[in-house]
Design an enzyme around this catalytic site. Structure first.
Site, PDB file in Angstrom:
ATOM      1  N   LYS A 254       0.591  -1.132   0.106  1.00  0.00           N
ATOM      2  CA  LYS A 254      -0.024   0.219   0.156  1.00  0.00           C
ATOM      3  C   LYS A 254       0.987   1.115   0.033  1.00  0.00           C
ATOM      4  O   LYS A 254       1.552   1.282   0.750  1.00  0.00           O
ATOM      5  CB  LYS A 254      -1.041  -0.077   1.164  1.00  0.00           C
ATOM      6  CG  LYS A 254      -1.757   1.226   1.255  1.00  0.00           C
ATOM      7  CD  LYS A 254      -2.628   1.216   2.596  1.00  0.00           C
ATOM      8  CE  LYS A 254      -3.326   2.477   2.904  1.00  0.00           C
ATOM      9  NZ  LYS A 254      -3.840   2.703   4.376  1.00  0.00           N
ATOM     10  N   ASP A 259      -2.280  10.360   3.835  1.00  0.00           N
ATOM     11  CA  ASP A 259      -3.930   9.946   3.938  1.00  0.00           C
ATOM     12  C   ASP A 259      -4.669  10.928   4.806  1.00  0.00           C
ATOM     13  O   ASP A 259      -4.358  10.947   6.075  1.00  0.00           O
ATOM     14  CB  ASP A 259      -3.860   8.729   4.397  1.00  0.00           C
ATOM     15  CG  ASP A 259      -5.529   8.230   4.509  1.00  0.00           C
ATOM     16  OD1 ASP A 259      -6.469   8.818   3.899  1.00  0.00           O
ATOM     17  OD2 ASP A 259      -5.774   7.155   5.281  1.00  0.00           O
ATOM     18  N   LYS A 266      -9.806  12.907   8.527  1.00  0.00           N
ATOM     19  CA  LYS A 266      -9.451  12.559   9.631  1.00  0.00           C
ATOM     20  C   LYS A 266      -9.524  13.753  10.651  1.00  0.00           C
ATOM     21  O   LYS A 266      -9.341  14.778  10.406  1.00  0.00           O
ATOM     22  CB  LYS A 266      -8.131  11.859   9.601  1.00  0.00           C
ATOM     23  CG  LYS A 266      -8.176  10.620   8.851  1.00  0.00           C
ATOM     24  CD  LYS A 266      -6.561  10.195   8.657  1.00  0.00           C
ATOM     25  CE  LYS A 266      -6.606   8.959   7.980  1.00  0.00           C
ATOM     26  NZ  LYS A 266      -6.951   7.672   8.689  1.00  0.00           N
ATOM     27  N   ASP A 277       1.730   6.012   5.819  1.00  0.00           N
ATOM     28  CA  ASP A 277       0.440   5.181   5.380  1.00  0.00           C
ATOM     29  C   ASP A 277       0.822   4.420   4.098  1.00  0.00           C
ATOM     30  O   ASP A 277       0.318   3.872   3.427  1.00  0.00           O
ATOM     31  CB  ASP A 277      -0.658   5.899   5.252  1.00  0.00           C
ATOM     32  CG  ASP A 277      -1.934   4.820   5.078  1.00  0.00           C
ATOM     33  OD1 ASP A 277      -2.036   4.001   6.009  1.00  0.00           O
ATOM     34  OD2 ASP A 277      -3.077   5.395   4.496  1.00  0.00           O
ATOM     35  N   ASP A 336     -12.110   7.301   3.893  1.00  0.00           N
ATOM     36  CA  ASP A 336     -10.834   6.945   4.662  1.00  0.00           C
ATOM     37  C   ASP A 336     -10.519   5.574   4.749  1.00  0.00           C
ATOM     38  O   ASP A 336      -9.522   5.228   5.274  1.00  0.00           O
ATOM     39  CB  ASP A 336     -11.045   7.453   6.093  1.00  0.00           C
ATOM     40  CG  ASP A 336      -9.916   7.546   6.720  1.00  0.00           C
ATOM     41  OD1 ASP A 336      -8.836   7.528   6.345  1.00  0.00           O
ATOM     42  OD2 ASP A 336      -9.962   7.430   8.176  1.00  0.00           O
ATOM     43  N   GLU A 338      -9.405   3.839   2.093  1.00  0.00           N
ATOM     44  CA  GLU A 338      -8.915   4.037   0.632  1.00  0.00           C
ATOM     45  C   GLU A 338      -7.951   3.020   0.442  1.00  0.00           C
ATOM     46  O   GLU A 338      -7.793   2.506  -0.752  1.00  0.00           O
ATOM     47  CB  GLU A 338      -8.272   5.541   0.389  1.00  0.00           C
ATOM     48  CG  GLU A 338      -6.828   5.532   1.079  1.00  0.00           C
ATOM     49  CD  GLU A 338      -6.760   5.398   2.512  1.00  0.00           C
ATOM     50  OE1 GLU A 338      -5.627   4.970   3.024  1.00  0.00           O
ATOM     51  OE2 GLU A 338      -7.690   5.757   3.242  1.00  0.00           O
ATOM     52  N   ARG A 340      -7.969  -0.222   0.840  1.00  0.00           N
ATOM     53  CA  ARG A 340      -8.186  -1.437   0.165  1.00  0.00           C
ATOM     54  C   ARG A 340      -8.579  -1.094  -1.110  1.00  0.00           C
ATOM     55  O   ARG A 340      -8.804  -2.026  -2.001  1.00  0.00           O
ATOM     56  CB  ARG A 340      -9.666  -2.036   1.139  1.00  0.00           C
ATOM     57  CG  ARG A 340     -10.657  -1.139   1.145  1.00  0.00           C
ATOM     58  CD  ARG A 340     -11.485  -1.304   2.300  1.00  0.00           C
ATOM     59  NE  ARG A 340     -10.915  -0.939   3.606  1.00  0.00           N
ATOM     60  CZ  ARG A 340     -11.594  -1.212   4.820  1.00  0.00           C
ATOM     61  NH1 ARG A 340     -12.708  -1.636   5.088  1.00  0.00           N
ATOM     62  NH2 ARG A 340     -11.010  -0.672   5.809  1.00  0.00           N
TER      63      ARG A 340
END
Length: 501
Positions: A254, A259, A266, A277, A336, A338, A340
């Site tokens: 990933k 993010d 967030k 991230d 959020d 994202e 996946r």
């Protein structure tokens, strides 16, 4: 840092030129079987007799300018049963004691009869203890330690393990470097450049941009990236260590370089940590760095979907429906969630390599931190053999994971009235439903998912990347290479006739 492995007795270690010496003392050795009484062993034995070094693991004693000992500073430290865990703790403690004085530029790490796994743990521990991030500091203080001599009883007995440890250290430090960089110094394009820097005779790298990704039909990946002014990159790495006919292992990292949560923004507290991230992507880069050093006999493909998740006029919105590369439609209930979305397209893409296994690595869910804390990474797998291999690899290199369930009933939470699947399923079992979402895109290929949200970085005063799970991945790949060698029939030698009964 320059690591060297040498066969050294305690006397030879004492006569080695260095700024400092760390002597590990396991419970099983009292020094009485030393061939000759050397100054280092005599000092250590007397400290034990006098009670100046308590028997508990991690207890230490420091000395300065010991007679007949060339290193200026010496730290004697107890390492209990000599297990990798105790050795790691002992080396970390001893190096911490050395930090209090003048900078240590050269170090002798005397391990004696300790096992090969303990040697690995010691090398990794001294690298971790001495690591410093400097890239964005105006007046950086680089790592002082530049040379480490690891002394063992028999060099040839632990050479292979030592080489593995050094490669893991280099891979971890590359992973830490990129995960630690702020997002404005680690854009998707920067991450692609880091991958391109790994190109060699054994590693090939291709980088796709937005147009190529759109042409492929990666609608989920594109949806996440569309709110940012930083263009996405899809990075493809290939390590070739075996014939083309040998199916590769595919690693997928990933690569969300920052993010914000997108429209589902967030909270501001600790949002700076979202630069981490892309730790999954960084671990794939680090693993390829180690592969280039070790050259195992297998093929590995690395896939890194890299982009930012930002709010903006073009950002994907809660309730939007997008079409993934697999053809499945996805209702995005929470922007959020994202990671996946970019991983599902990469998983579909991975199947074109007809892999022997797929492993994705991601800081995917806060729920994993709640469940497992910062000790073990979360592991999900569709194949028991793959799961056990990853568990064993993690235990061997002190980078452990824990297997969690993939019962079909958990997938019920992902049902949608407006698409084939929703990208979230509520708070209950959030780390499991995230894995169930990814499972929809893996087909029949053996697949594992590592959720490293709790293990990829540390918060608080020691904030920074850990480089996990590079050790686990490298050990797994080396084990897999050995399995391939066993499973692959040997070709008949040329020039000999077959003998019939």
């Amino acid at each position: 840092m320059d690591f060297r492995l040498k066969t050294l007795t305690a006397r030879e270690a004492a006569s080695t030129e260095a700024d400092a010496l760390i002597l590990l003392w396991p419970d099983a050795w009292d020094g009485s079987d030393a061939a000759q009484a050397d100054p280092l062993t005599l000092w250590a034995r007397q400290a034990l007799v006098d009670g100046d070094l308590q028997p508990e693991p991690g207890q230490w004693l420091a000395a300065h300018r010991l007679p007949e000992v060339r290193p200026r500073r010496v730290v004697l430290v107890r390492c209990g049963d000599g297990s990798p865990r105790r050795v790691r703790q002992a080396v970390t403690t001893a190096f911490g004691a050395l930090k209090a004085g003048a900078p240590v530029r050269s170090l002798v790490l005397q391990l004696g009869e300790l096992s090969s796994l303990a040697v690995c743990a010691a090398a990794q521990a001294v690298a971790e203890a001495s690591y410093r991030y400097t890239t964005t500091l105006s007046q950086p203080q680089p790592r002082a330690l530049s040379a480490v001599t690891v002394g063992v009883a028999r060099q040839e007995a632990v050479q292979s393990a030592f080489d593995e440890a050094v490669a893991i250290v280099r891979g971890q430090e590359l992973a830490k470097e990129w995960a630690n960089r702020p997002a404005n110094h680690a854009t998707p394009a920067d991450l692609a450049d880091a991958a391109l820097a790994l190109q060699s005779r054994s590693i090939e790298v291709d980088v796709l941009g937005p147009k190529e990704v759109a042409k492929l039909g990666m609608g989920a990946f594109l949806a996440v990236a569309q709110g940012s002014e930083q263009p996405l990159r899809f990075i493809i790495l290939r390590y070739r260590g075996a014939p083309k006919a040998v199916a590769p292992v595919v690693l997928i990292g990933k690569g969300i370089t920052f993010d914000t949560g997108g429209i589902s923004l967030k909270p501001p507290a600790d949002m700076d940590e979202m630069k981490f991230d892309m730790s999954g992507a960084a671990s794939v880069l680090g693993t390829f760095e180690a592969l280039a050093q070790l050259r195992p006999a297998l093929n590995v493909v690395g896939l890194i979907p890299a982009c930012e998740n930002m709010p903006g006029g073009r950002s994907v919105k809660p309730g939007d429906v997008v079409r993934s590369l697999s053809g499945q439609t996805i209702e995005i209930l929470n922007t959020d969630a994202e990671g996946r979305l970019i991983l599902c397209d990469a998983l579909t893409y991975a199947q074109r390599f007809a892999p022997r296994a797929m492993i994705d690595v991601a800081t995917l869910t806060g729920a994993c931190v709640i469940a497992l804390g910062h000790v073990r990474s979360g592991l999900f797998a569709t194949d028991d053999g793959l799961a056990q291999a990853l568990l064993d690899a993690g235990d061997a290199v002190a980078d452990p994971c824990w297997r969690l369930p993939l019962d079909d009933d958990y997938g019920e939470a992902l049902k949608s009235s407006f698409a084939d699947v929703a990208n979230v399923g509520g708070r209950a079992a959030g780390l499991v439903t995230a894995a169930k979402f990814l499972q929809r895109f893996v087909g029949q290929t053996p697949w594992a998912h590592l959720d490293i949200a709790g293990t990829a970085f540390k918060s608080g005063k020691d904030k920074g990347a850990t480089g996990r799970p590079v050790p686990l991945l490298v050990r797994y790949l080396l084990d897999e290479a050995a399995r391939i060698q066993v499973d692959t029939p040997r070709a008949p030698r040329r020039g000999r006739r077959a003998v019939t009964a």
